[in-house]
Design a protein around this motif. Structure first.
Motif, short mmCIF file in Angstrom:
data_model
loop_
_atom_site.label_atom_id
_atom_site.label_comp_id
_atom_site.label_asym_id
_atom_site.label_seq_id
_atom_site.Cartn_x
_atom_site.Cartn_y
_atom_site.Cartn_z
N ILE A 119 0.70 -1.47 -0.20
CA ILE A 119 -0.27 0.36 0.18
C ILE A 119 0.82 1.16 0.11
O ILE A 119 0.60 2.12 -0.72
CB ILE A 119 -1.34 0.13 1.05
N LEU A 120 1.63 1.38 0.64
CA LEU A 120 2.74 2.59 0.76
C LEU A 120 3.61 2.56 -0.05
O LEU A 120 3.71 3.87 -0.60
CB LEU A 120 3.56 2.30 1.63
N ALA A 176 -14.55 7.89 -6.94
CA ALA A 176 -15.81 8.18 -6.26
C ALA A 176 -15.74 7.89 -5.15
O ALA A 176 -16.08 9.37 -3.98
CB ALA A 176 -16.32 6.53 -6.22
N ALA A 177 -14.72 8.21 -3.85
CA ALA A 177 -14.29 7.68 -2.44
C ALA A 177 -13.78 9.23 -2.84
O ALA A 177 -15.16 9.83 -1.92
CB ALA A 177 -13.11 6.46 -2.54
N LYS A 182 -7.06 9.55 3.11
CA LYS A 182 -6.51 8.89 2.01
C LYS A 182 -6.80 7.22 2.63
O LYS A 182 -7.02 6.40 2.64
CB LYS A 182 -4.99 9.33 1.94
N TRP A 183 -6.37 7.97 4.72
CA TRP A 183 -6.50 6.65 5.25
C TRP A 183 -7.66 5.40 5.18
O TRP A 183 -8.59 4.65 4.83
CB TRP A 183 -7.14 6.98 6.55
N HIS A 190 -11.86 1.93 2.87
CA HIS A 190 -12.89 0.64 2.24
C HIS A 190 -12.92 0.22 0.59
O HIS A 190 -13.72 0.00 0.20
CB HIS A 190 -13.96 1.93 2.29
N VAL A 191 -11.63 1.13 0.45
CA VAL A 191 -11.28 0.79 -1.25
C VAL A 191 -10.53 -0.75 -2.09
O VAL A 191 -10.81 -1.54 -1.92
CB VAL A 191 -11.21 1.40 -1.71
N THR A 192 -9.47 -0.37 -1.12
CA THR A 192 -8.05 -1.34 -0.83
C THR A 192 -8.06 -2.17 -0.24
O THR A 192 -7.98 -3.51 -0.67
CB THR A 192 -6.46 -0.04 -1.11
#
Length: 309
Positions: A101-102, A200-201, A208-209, A214-216
């Motif tokens: 993710i980072l 959309a988010a 970002k968090w 909720h997505v990644t």
């Protein structure tokens, strides 16, 4: 039969593509399975060859398994193997996903590639080489850590005699070597997530968090579960080099570094008992298969789409 031949002719190019992998699995994964019969024999080398050795060796049934678990160290090596692997599985999962993710969030793709390469490099190092790197830090007389301790007036530590430090050293070295390789699959999965989800988010005002949460992570959930199930299947296996080479086979560290693989190796070198070694390998594979089936069954009951099969 004609339909089968017609189907093969129609898709022959795909069959040719998977043929090398199929041959590899047949030769190195399935063909050796016939050698598991050695686990039930008192194996002795015959001058007429391998198959004659198997045929002429005495059948001893479950004696090799009894010997493996009747030793005084049976509980210790089993406990060490399971506990270390549990830490490796869950800590490795968290670090691999977090690292992926980072790296995916870095604005500079060149910098991201640089970090990926640097983190992946340790995976290709032999544990023998890594053990010498570790020794330069932990050497009792010339090690970097002891030199730093002496600068502050602290007595040097005999690292290879003090077992209390080694659970942390083993875990650190395992993650240092494996985190780059472990994050590759998750990084590829993140790259494949539809960007419209993030757009959309952001329109909805997600930080970002919140996008990660909720997505990644939901998009990675199935992959995380599948890889965890596969890792659970290897919970009775250990990285031999990590537990044998890095501690330099120090007898004082056996209480925290002796696992099933190192125990079997030392037994093989001391006793030359190939049957017992084969029994240990068969035991590890069987328990791993059972654990994969149980874990997958539980996951399938909770969320069928996330199950491995």
């Amino acid at each position: 039969m004609q339909k089968t031949v017609k189907y093969i002719k129609k898709n022959y190019i795909w069959f040719l593509m998977v043929l090398p992998g199929t041959i590899w699995f047949l030769l190195f994964s399935y063909l050796p399975m016939f050698g598991n019969i050695i686990a039930f024999k008192k194996f002795r080398i015959d001058p007429d060859g391998f198959f004659a050795s198997i045929k002429n060796s005495e059948w001893v049934g479950w004696d090799n398994f009894k010997y493996l678990f009747s030793t005084n160290d049976a509980f210790l090596i089993t406990k060490n193997t399971i506990l270390y692997n549990l830490v490796f599985i869950f800590l490795g999962l968290a670090l691999s996903v977090g690292t992926a993710i980072l790296l995916s969030e870095l604005a500079s793709k060149k910098l991201s590639k640089f970090y990926q390469t640097g983190m992946l490099f340790p995976h290709f190092l032999s544990w023998v080489i890594v053990s010498y790197f570790v020794f330069t830090f932990l050497s009792p007389d010339r090690g970097l850590f002891n030199n730093i301790l002496e600068m502050f007036g602290v007595d040097p530590i005999s690292w290879y005699s003090e077992s209390k430090f080694w659970p942390y050293i083993i875990v650190f070295m395992s993650q240092w070597k494996g985190i780059g390789y472990g994050s590759i699959v998750y990084l590829a999965a993140i790259a494949g997530i539809d960007r419209t989800y993030y757009e959309a988010a952001m329109i909805d005002g997600a930080s970002k968090w919140q996008q990660i949460r909720h997505v990644t992570l939901p998009q990675l959930k199935t992959l995380m579960i599948i890889l965890t199930i596969m890792n659970v299947g290897r919970i009775f296996n250990s990285d031999f080099g990590l537990f044998f080479q890095v501690p330099r086979d120090s007898g004082a560290l056996y209480p925290v570094t002796n696992v099933i693989d190192t125990f079997v190796y030392r037994g093989l070198m001391t006793l030359g008992d190939i049957g017992m070694s084969t029994a240990a390998g068969l035991y590890q594979a069987t328990v791993g298969l059972v654990l994969v089936l149980i874990t997958n069954y539980i996951v399938r009951k909770v969320d069928e789409e996330s199950a491995l099969f």
